[in-house]
Each structure stands twice: as C-alpha cells, then as structure tokens.
Design an enzyme around this catalytic site. Structure first.
Site, PDB file in Angstrom:
ATOM      1  N   LYS B  46       0.875  -1.165   0.000  1.00 26.79           N
ATOM      2  CA  LYS B  46       0.000   0.000   0.000  1.00 26.79           C
ATOM      3  C   LYS B  46       0.919   1.223   0.000  1.00 26.79           C
ATOM      4  O   LYS B  46       1.989   1.183   0.605  1.00 26.79           O
ATOM      5  CB  LYS B  46      -0.848  -0.039   1.278  1.00 26.79           C
ATOM      6  N   SER B  47       0.534   2.298  -0.683  1.00 24.03           N
ATOM      7  CA  SER B  47       1.425   3.455  -0.797  1.00 24.03           C
ATOM      8  C   SER B  47       1.868   3.927   0.587  1.00 24.03           C
ATOM      9  O   SER B  47       1.049   4.187   1.467  1.00 24.03           O
ATOM     10  CB  SER B  47       0.738   4.604  -1.533  1.00 24.03           C
ATOM     11  N   ASN B 128       3.669   6.311  -6.875  1.00 22.42           N
ATOM     12  CA  ASN B 128       2.236   6.550  -7.087  1.00 22.42           C
ATOM     13  C   ASN B 128       2.038   8.023  -7.415  1.00 22.42           C
ATOM     14  O   ASN B 128       2.088   8.865  -6.528  1.00 22.42           O
ATOM     15  CB  ASN B 128       1.470   6.151  -5.819  1.00 22.42           C
ATOM     16  N   CYS B 131      -1.584  11.214  -6.819  1.00 23.59           N
ATOM     17  CA  CYS B 131      -1.785  11.890  -5.546  1.00 23.59           C
ATOM     18  C   CYS B 131      -1.996  13.362  -5.859  1.00 23.59           C
ATOM     19  O   CYS B 131      -1.366  13.899  -6.760  1.00 23.59           O
ATOM     20  CB  CYS B 131      -0.548  11.764  -4.659  1.00 23.59           C
ATOM     21  N   LYS B 168       4.078   4.915 -11.592  1.00 30.61           N
ATOM     22  CA  LYS B 168       2.718   4.415 -11.841  1.00 30.61           C
ATOM     23  C   LYS B 168       1.850   5.547 -12.374  1.00 30.61           C
ATOM     24  O   LYS B 168       1.690   6.584 -11.734  1.00 30.61           O
ATOM     25  CB  LYS B 168       2.106   3.830 -10.574  1.00 30.61           C
ATOM     26  N   GLY B 220     -11.269  -2.624 -10.998  1.00 33.71           N
ATOM     27  CA  GLY B 220     -12.000  -3.851 -11.309  1.00 33.71           C
ATOM     28  C   GLY B 220     -12.125  -4.068 -12.808  1.00 33.71           C
ATOM     29  O   GLY B 220     -11.676  -3.240 -13.613  1.00 33.71           O
ATOM     30  N   GLY B 247      -5.039  -3.512 -13.867  1.00 37.46           N
ATOM     31  CA  GLY B 247      -6.341  -2.884 -14.082  1.00 37.46           C
ATOM     32  C   GLY B 247      -7.361  -3.961 -14.398  1.00 37.46           C
ATOM     33  O   GLY B 247      -7.447  -4.435 -15.527  1.00 37.46           O
ATOM     34  N   THR B 270      -8.105  -5.299  -7.425  1.00 33.32           N
ATOM     35  CA  THR B 270      -9.424  -5.339  -6.786  1.00 33.32           C
ATOM     36  C   THR B 270     -10.006  -6.742  -6.639  1.00 33.32           C
ATOM     37  O   THR B 270     -10.717  -7.021  -5.682  1.00 33.32           O
ATOM     38  CB  THR B 270     -10.381  -4.438  -7.590  1.00 33.32           C
TER      39      THR B 270
END
Lengths: 303, 319
Positions: B46-47, B128, B131, B168, B220, B247, B270
């Site tokens: 997680k970031s 990431n 943001c 990303k 998703g 994705g 997801t």
C-alpha cells in the site's frame, strides 16, 4: 494457512429458509464451523464466477451445527441484487464463502449476568453468544427490538435460551412499543446485569453504550459497517476507536472488530475523521506516542 | 513442456510475473492467511507516506457494474511503522517487496525513496503519481507530465542505484504517451499502468455522491480494456521500457492479455477483495495458458499483440 484464521471454501448449500422477513442459508463448511467463535462473521461472493457484483457480502454467523462435519447459518434481508441472488440459491448449489472473519466476543471468566441487546437481523450473532455464555454458567437475558413483529428475530429461540426476554417493536405490533434502548435500562435492573453485549445499527449501539456507561456496566458492541473485502486489506470499513493509550485511530471494523468495547467507539464521530485521530489532517505526532494504528485496540477483557 | 515463469523488470528478476497490486494486498499479512506470499512474483505495498494518515471519511467504497469505486485517502501508518513492522514481516515470509510511495511534493517522495532504499529488502520502488499535487489546483502529479517528471527525477536521484524505480501512471490524462515519455526521460526505469480511473456514482436514495470524496477511483474488470489499451499504446511508443500492467485482472487469461499488450509483469488488484487467493489462482491459470500455447518463457508472449496481422503466434514464440 493458519489454524484459526479464516478459510475460503466452496460450500454446498444445505437449506434456504424464510424466517419471518428474512432468509436463512445453511452451508456445509466444516473448517469454518470448527474455527468459529461467537461474534465472528463470514462473507459470500454473489452472482457466480462472472458476476458483475465484485464485492463479497458480509453476514454475521447465526448458528453453527456439527451436522455433515460442520454447518454454519447466516441470515439476511433482500436489499439489492446481491441478496436477491442469494435468496434464489437452492440445496446443493455451491457458495464461495470466506470465514470466520473478525474478532469474537470476549467471554467472561466467571458466571455473571449477561444482557444481550439486538436490533432487527443485527441480533443474529447474539444467539451463538447466548449458548456460549450459558455453557459457562452465565445468566442470559435478551432485549430484542425491530421495526415490526415480522422483523423481531428468533423470538422462540431467544425465549428458550434466556432467563427473560423483552421484545420491542417500533409500531407496537409485538412486545413493548418503542425501541430496544427504551426497555434496556429496566431490563438490566431486573436482571442485575453485570455486562452488556449488543449488536445492531450504529444509533442503537450508541444508546446502549450510553446506558451501560450510566449504570457502570461494561459493554461489548458488534458493529455493522459497509465492507468491501472483510479481510482487512481494503480499509473501507474504518471507524474511530480510542486505543488503550488514549489515541483515536481509524480502525478496521472487519479485522480489528466487529466487536469493540462500547466506551472505546466514538459513536458521534462515526462516518467522519475526528480532528484528533491519528493521521487526521493537521494531526501532529506527540513525542513518544505510538504511531501504530493496530496497537491499543486489541484489549478485549470482558467485564 | 513447462514454461519458465521468471520475468525481468529493469534488471530485477522475479520468479513469476504475477504481483499483488498496491493497496490491494494490505501489508501482506492479511493475504498470507490465504496463500504463501512467497509464491507470487512480488507484493506491491500500500502506498507508504512519511507520516501516519487517517484517510477519507466514510463511505469510502461503492460497488459499480463490474467495478468498485473507492476513495480511501491513502490511510496508512507512515514510513516509520512500515520499516519497523510491515517490511520485516513481509521479508520474513519470503515475500519480495515493491514499495509504493506517495507524497505531497517531490521532496516528500525523495525522502521516502531515500529511507526505503536504505532499508534492506526493497526490490523496487513504485511511484504513485495519482496523488493530489498541492500546487496543481486540484490536479494529481500524473496530470502534468512536467510535475510527474519532477517527482520521478527526485525519487530516482534519492534511490539506491541498483533499485529500479517504476512510475505508476493514470490512464485518464490528456496524453498518456507524453506522460510516459516524460517519466522515462526523468530516468524512470519502468512504468506501471494503470492506476484507478476517476469516476463517480450517485446514491439513488440520498442523491449524494456514493463515496464521501465525491469523485473516487474506479477499479475492477470495468477498467480492464482501458488498461490493455494503455499498455498497448505505451509499449508501441516505448518498446524498450519495461511495463507492469494492471487494471481489472480477474483471471489468467486477463493477465495474458496484458502481457500480450506489452507488459512484462501483471498486477492483481481489486479482485483480491472478492477472492483473497486470486493471485495464486491467476498465476496457476496463466502458467497453464502459456504452456498450452507452447511458450518457453514469459517474455515470448510479451508484446505479442503488436505483431503484424496474419503473423502466426509461433513467430513470436520462436518456432
């Protein structure tokens, strides 16, 4: 992977029943049944393998039986296409089930008087809890409430397990007219309750926690929060909870709960990020304070 | 015949191309209840941010057709806890860690890169860029190639030279290829495509946005064709740049689609929320599909969708 953690199973449906306004599905899931402790929940994938509904639906476990190696039962009301799909399941259909999830209710060491308060189908986890408490020699009393008579849940089994059972309905169609929390204080006095366990919607839990605090009685609440994963990865079910160290953290209802000590949940701030929560905008670390969002909420001593 | 599942990303070798995508694997601990995390290529964390962060108010997620809308707000414990608790745990289980970093400016990103690459065991850094840029008037870093390049350059300059830096990118930008080019010119070693797509749903009951942030990120299977197109376009423009495609991957066939579009590895996101063991299932399915097609190694199919119409698959498989 671990002996008491959750498992993912493809479980055959044993029965689908109507219970008043709800549906009850029993699935054969021995690994979930053997790991289960009251207060824990499961999650079910809906719509089949190519479903456009990606999120699992979480349900409290209402009953566990040793039949067929171990079965678990959960209850639900049809609220949308996912639960409508579930209601159409038939015997021998396979369900993708993950469980048991979450922290269970802590049980008292001594045979104390336990008041169990539940609203609507949210009362489901109180039934296996009542059995567990009775096995420990505890006195069990129920206050169960709902909108109307057909939504009062498992009235007969409540009467069988409990010393006393008080029913409330909003429309007065069954039991006392009013809410669970209107009848709770009196029922607690009569039963000389030493501890309260509550499940149901957040406003009800808030009032139950306030009543228990007024009476100086410890209270354990099981919250119902919207969840996407149920396994602790998505961070969608967070609520503000005060840790042992006095610091408020946004904790996950699915893995840090769903059971919390009532006085630790900041009910008035649910749905918000309190300004003093760890990591809130403008929040500043205070010296030696732990920055660990998981610490301080693991304390689960029953009163 | 078995396929050699190893894949290379900017000099780093992974045992297979299936990675748990950022934000969809927690700290690794949660998924380790369902499978051995050492089996997948890597776990993207997680970031990580410098400070603890409480995230956005509820509701944070909503289900949409074949998708999920989320506005979590990067809730996390901060880099200190990550380095003391989460990273050592991941490594102790044999997991390969790709650290995703998020910040409020190039300086924060750089500081994170410095601290994370000084720690033992971080295989790669993923930047990431989705943001909010405080100076960007409501835009993310990824929305402006110059801003994105500034962040990437800062991260690359503060990251140990043997640790690859992947940027990303978001797909919903005016010119994805220009953004990709800007990041590569700022010395990104590779690119991760794509982040969630800005989207919104209105709750029909309250007629208010379904997630508290208003606009959230769609993920998703609903966004998979967008991910495939993004990987395809960037691979066509920058064929030498290693890509991680992600994705909406739900099956091994979906992963294969992204490899064929030009990705050398694939992120699983997801779907893990609905199927906690998805990463290992997708790995198994992908392995079977590659074997059925007679691929000796993963790289045989990378970019296969770019071969001329009519060229047999055997041509890219070297037979």
């Amino acid at each position: 992977m671990s002996d008491n953690g959750p498992v993912q199973t493809r479980s055959p449906v044993l029965t689908v029943r109507r219970v008043d306004a709800y549906y009850a599905i029993t699935v054969v899931a021995p690994q979930i049944a053997e790991r289960f402790r009251s207060g824990q929940f499961l999650s079910v994938a809906v719509g089949g393998e190519q479903s456009s509904m990606l999120l699992r639906r979480p349900f409290a476990i209402h009953d566990v039986k040793p039949d067929y190696g171990g079965t678990v039962e959960f209850l639900f009301a049809v609220r949308g296409p996912g639960t409508a799909w579930l209601a159409e399941r038939r015997q021998r259909d396979l369900l993708d089930v993950v469980g048991p999830l979450g922290r269970p209710f802590p049980l008292p060491r001594d045979p104390v008087n336990c008041m169990l308060a539940g609203g609507g189908s949210g009362a489901a986890p109180l039934f296996p809890l009542a059995h567990a408490l009775r096995r420990r020699g505890c006195r069990v009393d129920f206050v169960l409430g709902a909108a109307s008579a057909d939504r009062v849940f498992s009235a007969i089994s409540a009467r069988r397990i409990a010393e006393t059972t008080t029913f409330t309905t909003d429309d007065g169609s069954f039991g006392v007219r009013g809410r669970v929390t209107d009848a709770l204080e009196r029922a607690m006095d009569d039963a000389r309750s030493d501890v309260v366990y509550a499940c149901g919607p957040m406003p009800m839990l808030r009032t139950v926690a306030a009543v228990a605090a007024r009476q100086g009685v410890p209270v354990q609440v099981a919250v119902e929060e919207t969840m996407a994963c149920g396994t602790g990865i998505c961070m969608s079910c967070v609520i503000p909870v005060v840790g042992e160290d006095g610091i408020t953290r946004m904790v996950r209802a699915c893995v840090d709960g769903p059971v919390f000590r009532g006085e630790r949940v900041r009910f008035d701030d649910v749905g918000t990020i309190p300004f003093d929560a760890l990591g809130a905008p403008g929040w500043k670390a205070r010296g030696e304070d732990s920055a660990d969002p998981q610490s301080g909420v693991a304390d689960r001593e029953a009163g | 015949m078995t396929t050699d599942m190893r894949t290379r990303l900017a000099g780093r070798e992974l045992p297979n191309p299936v990675m748990a995508a950022a934000g969809c694997a927690g700290t690794g601990r949660e998924l380790a209840q369902f499978f051995d995390i050492a089996r997948i290529g890597a776990v993207v964390t997680k970031s990580v941010m410098l400070e603890p962060r409480a995230g956005r108010p509820a509701p944070r997620v909503a289900e949409t057709p074949s998708g999920m809308l989320s506005a979590i707000g990067l809730q996390g414990p901060g880099v200190e806890v990550f380095l003391q608790r989460d990273l050592p745990w991941l490594l102790s289980r044999g997991g390969r860690a790709v650290a995703s970093v998020a910040g409020a400016g190039a300086g924060e990103y750089a500081e994170l890169a410095r601290r994370l690459s000084a720690a033992e065991g971080v295989e790669m850094i993923e930047v990431n860029l989705s943001c909010p840029n405080p100076a960007g008037g409501g835009l993310d870093f990824a929305d402006d190639p110059a801003e994105a390049a500034r962040v990437v350059h800062a991260v690359r300059s503060h990251t140990r030279s043997d640790i690859p830096v992947f940027a990303k990118l978001a797909a919903d930008v005016p010119d994805l290829v220009a953004l990709a080019r800007a990041c590569v010119e700022a010395r990104a070693d590779g690119l991760s495509l794509i982040n969630s797509v800005r989207a919104m749903a209105v709750d029909p009951r309250t007629l208010r946005p379904a997630v508290a942030g208003g606009v959230g990120g769609l993920s998703g299977p609903a966004i998979r064709p967008i991910a495939v197109a993004s990987v395809y376009r960037v691979h066509a423009a920058l064929p030498e740049v290693p890509l991680i495609g992600m994705g909406g991957v739900r099956t091994g066939a979906d992963a294969l689609e992204l490899l064929a579009a030009g990705a050398s590895a694939v992120g699983v996101g997801t779907v893990t929320f609905s199927d906690p063991s998805a990463c290992v299932r997708i790995l198994r399915e992908l392995e079977e599909l590659l074997e059925e097609r007679g691929a000796d190694r993963v790289s045989d199919v990378v970019g296969a969708a770019h071969r001329p119409a009519g060229a047999p698959l055997g041509a890219v498989l070297g037979r």
